[in-house]
Design a protein around this motif. Sequence first.
Motif, PDB file in Angstrom:
ATOM      1  N   SER A  16      39.782  20.783  36.078  1.00 23.20           N
ATOM      2  CA  SER A  16      40.602  22.044  35.536  1.00 23.20           C
ATOM      3  C   SER A  16      39.488  22.637  35.608  1.00 23.20           C
ATOM      4  CB  SER A  16      41.074  21.899  33.403  1.00 23.20           C
ATOM      5  OG  SER A  16      41.113  20.439  33.720  1.00 23.20           O
ATOM      6  N   PHE A  17      40.156  23.712  36.515  1.00 22.10           N
ATOM      7  CA  PHE A  17      39.513  25.396  36.667  1.00 22.10           C
ATOM      8  C   PHE A  17      40.117  26.453  35.823  1.00 22.10           C
ATOM      9  CE2 PHE A  17      41.789  23.530  39.595  1.00 22.10           C
ATOM     10  CZ  PHE A  17      43.080  24.789  41.155  1.00 22.10           C
ATOM     11  N   THR A  18      39.435  27.140  36.390  1.00 22.01           N
ATOM     12  CA  THR A  18      39.858  28.890  36.348  1.00 22.01           C
ATOM     13  C   THR A  18      39.955  29.793  37.609  1.00 22.01           C
ATOM     14  OG1 THR A  18      39.555  28.644  34.230  1.00 22.01           O
ATOM     15  CG2 THR A  18      40.101  30.967  35.022  1.00 22.01           C
ATOM     16  N   ILE A  19      41.486  29.853  37.820  1.00 18.84           N
ATOM     17  CA  ILE A  19      40.751  30.946  38.618  1.00 18.84           C
ATOM     18  C   ILE A  19      40.790  32.082  38.252  1.00 18.84           C
ATOM     19  CG2 ILE A  19      42.119  31.994  41.193  1.00 18.84           C
ATOM     20  CD1 ILE A  19      44.351  29.714  40.877  1.00 18.84           C
ATOM     21  N   ILE A  20      39.543  33.027  38.530  1.00 22.17           N
ATOM     22  CA  ILE A  20      39.638  34.478  38.288  1.00 22.17           C
ATOM     23  C   ILE A  20      39.666  35.521  38.833  1.00 22.17           C
ATOM     24  CG2 ILE A  20      36.862  35.747  37.228  1.00 22.17           C
ATOM     25  CD1 ILE A  20      35.720  33.224  36.937  1.00 22.17           C
ATOM     26  N   GLY A  21      40.082  36.685  38.455  1.00 22.92           N
ATOM     27  CA  GLY A  21      40.960  37.767  39.705  1.00 22.92           C
ATOM     28  C   GLY A  21      40.110  38.875  40.074  1.00 22.92           C
ATOM     29  N   LYS A  22      38.808  37.712  40.742  1.00 24.92           N
ATOM     30  CA  LYS A  22      37.966  38.925  41.086  1.00 24.92           C
ATOM     31  C   LYS A  22      37.324  38.088  42.534  1.00 24.92           C
ATOM     32  CE  LYS A  22      35.687  42.051  37.911  1.00 24.92           C
ATOM     33  NZ  LYS A  22      35.270  43.397  37.853  1.00 24.92           N
ATOM     34  N   THR A  23      37.414  38.789  43.593  1.00 28.77           N
ATOM     35  CA  THR A  23      36.396  37.629  44.457  1.00 28.77           C
ATOM     36  C   THR A  23      35.052  37.904  44.785  1.00 28.77           C
ATOM     37  OG1 THR A  23      36.312  40.019  45.461  1.00 28.77           O
ATOM     38  CG2 THR A  23      38.243  39.468  46.336  1.00 28.77           C
ATOM     39  N   ALA A  76      48.154  36.999  38.467  1.00 26.46           N
ATOM     40  CA  ALA A  76      47.971  35.598  37.307  1.00 26.46           C
ATOM     41  C   ALA A  76      50.108  35.319  37.149  1.00 26.46           C
ATOM     42  CB  ALA A  76      47.168  35.958  36.592  1.00 26.46           C
ATOM     43  N   ASP A  77      50.354  36.654  36.457  1.00 22.00           N
ATOM     44  CA  ASP A  77      52.087  36.119  36.198  1.00 22.00           C
ATOM     45  C   ASP A  77      52.568  35.776  37.712  1.00 22.00           C
ATOM     46  OD1 ASP A  77      51.350  36.347  33.640  1.00 22.00           O
ATOM     47  OD2 ASP A  77      51.700  38.370  33.045  1.00 22.00           O
ATOM     48  N   ARG A  78      52.196  36.111  38.684  1.00 21.25           N
ATOM     49  CA  ARG A  78      53.414  35.786  40.082  1.00 21.25           C
ATOM     50  C   ARG A  78      52.676  34.498  40.591  1.00 21.25           C
ATOM     51  NH1 ARG A  78      53.929  40.798  44.071  1.00 21.25           N
ATOM     52  NH2 ARG A  78      54.417  42.125  42.813  1.00 21.25           N
ATOM     53  N   LEU A  79      51.984  34.203  40.237  1.00 22.28           N
ATOM     54  CA  LEU A  79      51.396  32.936  40.930  1.00 22.28           C
ATOM     55  C   LEU A  79      52.026  31.419  39.187  1.00 22.28           C
ATOM     56  CD1 LEU A  79      49.516  31.147  42.787  1.00 22.28           C
ATOM     57  CD2 LEU A  79      47.468  31.475  41.461  1.00 22.28           C
ATOM     58  N   CYS A  80      51.529  32.262  38.642  1.00 27.68           N
ATOM     59  CA  CYS A  80      52.131  31.042  37.379  1.00 27.68           C
ATOM     60  C   CYS A  80      53.522  30.901  37.112  1.00 27.68           C
ATOM     61  CB  CYS A  80      51.554  32.078  35.899  1.00 27.68           C
ATOM     62  SG  CYS A  80      49.638  30.769  36.246  1.00 27.68           S
ATOM     63  N   TYR A 127      50.462  23.133  32.586  1.00 24.54           N
ATOM     64  CA  TYR A 127      49.541  22.570  33.464  1.00 24.54           C
ATOM     65  C   TYR A 127      48.991  24.122  34.278  1.00 24.54           C
ATOM     66  CZ  TYR A 127      51.864  18.083  32.138  1.00 24.54           C
ATOM     67  OH  TYR A 127      52.168  17.213  32.095  1.00 24.54           O
ATOM     68  N   VAL A 128      48.961  24.852  34.222  1.00 25.13           N
ATOM     69  CA  VAL A 128      49.174  26.354  35.034  1.00 25.13           C
ATOM     70  C   VAL A 128      49.486  27.793  34.468  1.00 25.13           C
ATOM     71  CG1 VAL A 128      49.453  27.779  37.349  1.00 25.13           C
ATOM     72  CG2 VAL A 128      50.254  24.878  37.432  1.00 25.13           C
ATOM     73  N   ARG A 129      48.861  28.079  33.695  1.00 23.39           N
ATOM     74  CA  ARG A 129      49.009  29.310  32.921  1.00 23.39           C
ATOM     75  C   ARG A 129      48.237  30.280  33.089  1.00 23.39           C
ATOM     76  NH1 ARG A 129      47.021  25.177  29.732  1.00 23.39           N
ATOM     77  NH2 ARG A 129      45.200  27.122  29.445  1.00 23.39           N
ATOM     78  N   PRO A 130      48.948  31.818  32.870  1.00 25.12           N
ATOM     79  CA  PRO A 130      48.025  32.718  33.176  1.00 25.12           C
ATOM     80  C   PRO A 130      46.822  32.951  31.519  1.00 25.12           C
ATOM     81  CG  PRO A 130      50.004  33.529  32.609  1.00 25.12           C
ATOM     82  CD  PRO A 130      50.374  31.505  32.080  1.00 25.12           C
TER      83      PRO A 130
END
Length: 96
Positions: A7-14, A26-30, A47-50
């Motif tokens: 499991s992982f979290t994609i964080i909205g920072k580069t 995040a909403d678009r990706l989900c 399985y994929v949540r904003p």
Amino acid sequence: MSVLIASFTIIGKTHDGKQFRPSDWADRLCGIMSVFGTDRKMKFSPYVRPGSLPTGEKCVMVDVRLYKLEPLAYNFLVNFAKDNHLRLDYADDSLS
């Protein structure tokens, strides 16, 4: 080459600290992993949540169970983060 499946979290920072745009990423990706229910309303995948971190940063939480159900979708999300230089935070629930 060994690949971590967890499991992982994609964080909205580069990686260089910049905020990822657009603000609704995040909403678009989900949304691409969502379905329309019988009530004709869009429902995010379990399985994929904003979400957002306590720091206020937007994020997408990906459950490792997605890999067993649809490995291509799981790999798409990992590659999305890598291609956009986004930070990933892996959980400890890796698959053996």
